[in-house]
Motif scaffolding. Sequence first.
Motif, PDB file in Angstrom:
ATOM      1  N   LEU A   5       0.830  -1.210   0.000  1.00  0.00           N
ATOM      2  CA  LEU A   5       0.000   0.000   0.000  1.00  0.00           C
ATOM      3  C   LEU A   5       0.861   1.255   0.000  1.00  0.00           C
ATOM      4  O   LEU A   5       0.510   2.261  -0.627  1.00  0.00           O
ATOM      5  CB  LEU A   5      -0.918  -0.008   1.217  1.00  0.00           C
ATOM      6  N   SER A   6       2.001   1.209   0.704  1.00  0.00           N
ATOM      7  CA  SER A   6       2.911   2.351   0.712  1.00  0.00           C
ATOM      8  C   SER A   6       3.484   2.608  -0.674  1.00  0.00           C
ATOM      9  O   SER A   6       3.641   3.766  -1.084  1.00  0.00           O
ATOM     10  CB  SER A   6       4.049   2.105   1.711  1.00  0.00           C
ATOM     11  N   CYS A   7       3.796   1.545  -1.399  1.00  0.00           N
ATOM     12  CA  CYS A   7       4.305   1.705  -2.773  1.00  0.00           C
ATOM     13  C   CYS A   7       3.244   2.343  -3.669  1.00  0.00           C
ATOM     14  O   CYS A   7       3.555   3.214  -4.489  1.00  0.00           O
ATOM     15  CB  CYS A   7       4.732   0.351  -3.332  1.00  0.00           C
ATOM     16  N   VAL A   8       2.004   1.907  -3.504  1.00  0.00           N
ATOM     17  CA  VAL A   8       0.918   2.499  -4.286  1.00  0.00           C
ATOM     18  C   VAL A   8       0.754   3.963  -3.927  1.00  0.00           C
ATOM     19  O   VAL A   8       0.573   4.825  -4.810  1.00  0.00           O
ATOM     20  CB  VAL A   8      -0.393   1.727  -4.054  1.00  0.00           C
ATOM     21  N   LEU A   9       0.813   4.267  -2.628  1.00  0.00           N
ATOM     22  CA  LEU A   9       0.701   5.659  -2.179  1.00  0.00           C
ATOM     23  C   LEU A   9       1.793   6.514  -2.796  1.00  0.00           C
ATOM     24  O   LEU A   9       1.530   7.643  -3.257  1.00  0.00           O
ATOM     25  CB  LEU A   9       0.789   5.714  -0.653  1.00  0.00           C
ATOM     26  N   THR A  10       3.025   6.008  -2.810  1.00  0.00           N
ATOM     27  CA  THR A  10       4.131   6.753  -3.404  1.00  0.00           C
ATOM     28  C   THR A  10       3.888   7.008  -4.886  1.00  0.00           C
ATOM     29  O   THR A  10       4.113   8.124  -5.382  1.00  0.00           O
ATOM     30  CB  THR A  10       5.456   5.988  -3.212  1.00  0.00           C
ATOM     31  N   GLY A  11       3.419   5.985  -5.596  1.00  0.00           N
ATOM     32  CA  GLY A  11       3.137   6.153  -7.021  1.00  0.00           C
ATOM     33  C   GLY A  11       2.073   7.201  -7.270  1.00  0.00           C
ATOM     34  O   GLY A  11       2.202   8.035  -8.181  1.00  0.00           O
ATOM     35  N   VAL A  12       1.007   7.186  -6.460  1.00  0.00           N
ATOM     36  CA  VAL A  12      -0.089   8.147  -6.647  1.00  0.00           C
ATOM     37  C   VAL A  12       0.377   9.565  -6.341  1.00  0.00           C
ATOM     38  O   VAL A  12       0.094  10.510  -7.099  1.00  0.00           O
ATOM     39  CB  VAL A  12      -1.283   7.761  -5.736  1.00  0.00           C
ATOM     40  N   THR A  13       1.090   9.744  -5.226  1.00  0.00           N
ATOM     41  CA  THR A  13       1.504  11.096  -4.832  1.00  0.00           C
ATOM     42  C   THR A  13       2.564  11.672  -5.780  1.00  0.00           C
ATOM     43  O   THR A  13       2.575  12.887  -6.025  1.00  0.00           O
ATOM     44  CB  THR A  13       2.041  11.095  -3.397  1.00  0.00           C
ATOM     45  N   LEU A  14       3.451  10.824  -6.293  1.00  0.00           N
ATOM     46  CA  LEU A  14       4.423  11.325  -7.271  1.00  0.00           C
ATOM     47  C   LEU A  14       3.729  11.730  -8.568  1.00  0.00           C
ATOM     48  O   LEU A  14       4.158  12.686  -9.234  1.00  0.00           O
ATOM     49  CB  LEU A  14       5.493  10.270  -7.548  1.00  0.00           C
TER      50      LEU A  14
END
Length: 385
Positions: free
Chosen positions: A73-82
């Motif tokens: 989920l953290s990886c997905v969050l990073t992708g979305v915020t970037l």
Amino acid sequence: MANVTTIIPALSPPAGKTSNFVDPDYIGTKFLVVNCVFLPLALIGLVIRTWTRLFVVRSFRTDDYFMVISLILSCVLTGVTLDMLNWGLGRHMWDVPLEIFSPMFSKLNLIAAIFYCAATGFTKCSVLIFYLRIFPSRNFHMVVWTIVFIAAGYSIASILANILSCHPVAKSWDSTITTGYCMNRPVFYFANAGLGIFTDFATVVVPIPWIRKLQMPVRQKLAVVAILAMGCSVGIVSCIRLASLYKLLTSTDLTWTTTNALMWCTIELNLGIFGGCVTAIRPFIRRYFPRLLGLSSGGGYDSSRSRKQVHPLNSLPKSRPDFSGRDAHYSTTLTTLRDTPGNDSEEHILSGQHTNNQNKIEEVEGIIRTVEFDVENSSRTAQME
């Protein structure tokens, strides 16, 4: 490309400011750097934890699965915020075209909030469930399950609140919808952060009374306290994030103030994942890099400082020990190795050394339990009777 004079900004510029769509002020670079530092840190921690659980401890449990989900989920969050950097994040709102801000920026911001709430919920539940493997006390388990219920409950409520924050739901990201209503999302984020800080510090404070009762060397107790200190650092980051949310609460420049808020969300989440994986670092080092812990020097228990006779339980010498001395003292040691069936505790945290039948110091990777008993010379008492 459209003429910049015809572009409508997402927010009218304040007095003395003009919209700049060509070369605006930008703080997105520091947000990118933070993600490039803390996400790999969490990834390294989880890789070590997973390797240790699968190939060293050979016990992969519910708390490990939760931590894996949290990192995903953290990886997905990073992708979305970037990706949000392409849609206005890091720039002043009056430098962002309205057609970019709505719907893309608003929609991605909503998705990021959902994944953040889910990831932090899994991280805290993972750490709390891990505690259940260390402390057998029923009272402690009741307290931990209460905190798990609170952490999971407010995380699920936060996810639903983000999804249903507007009626109709599409009003959350589509500014062209004029009917319906929306809740005050910054206020909700502020309240959510307060509950997060409570569970962060509760996760650190709750085990302390039981740590004092653990029968292990002071040095190992300090190691466990150091692990809990990592959780305390997460709580401090949560307080800093709360301050950034206060600015978000009082500002209309959302694309600019959201940058710092998301940055501290990233730091808090990934630091929490790494802190939750610290428990696996020591057994990993013991197995592959023992010199880093000074284990090759045979340090630890010093048999020359004790006048006790120490033997493994059920392995007493065949010859009868001499109990004739006035201060005769005998002790036995039961060592539960890591592969013993039913050993669910975190034995690698409590691993240490003991003396074998040849009075030699040897390493054991299990829980050492020392049972001592005194034998007094009772011949004088028998004569008196």
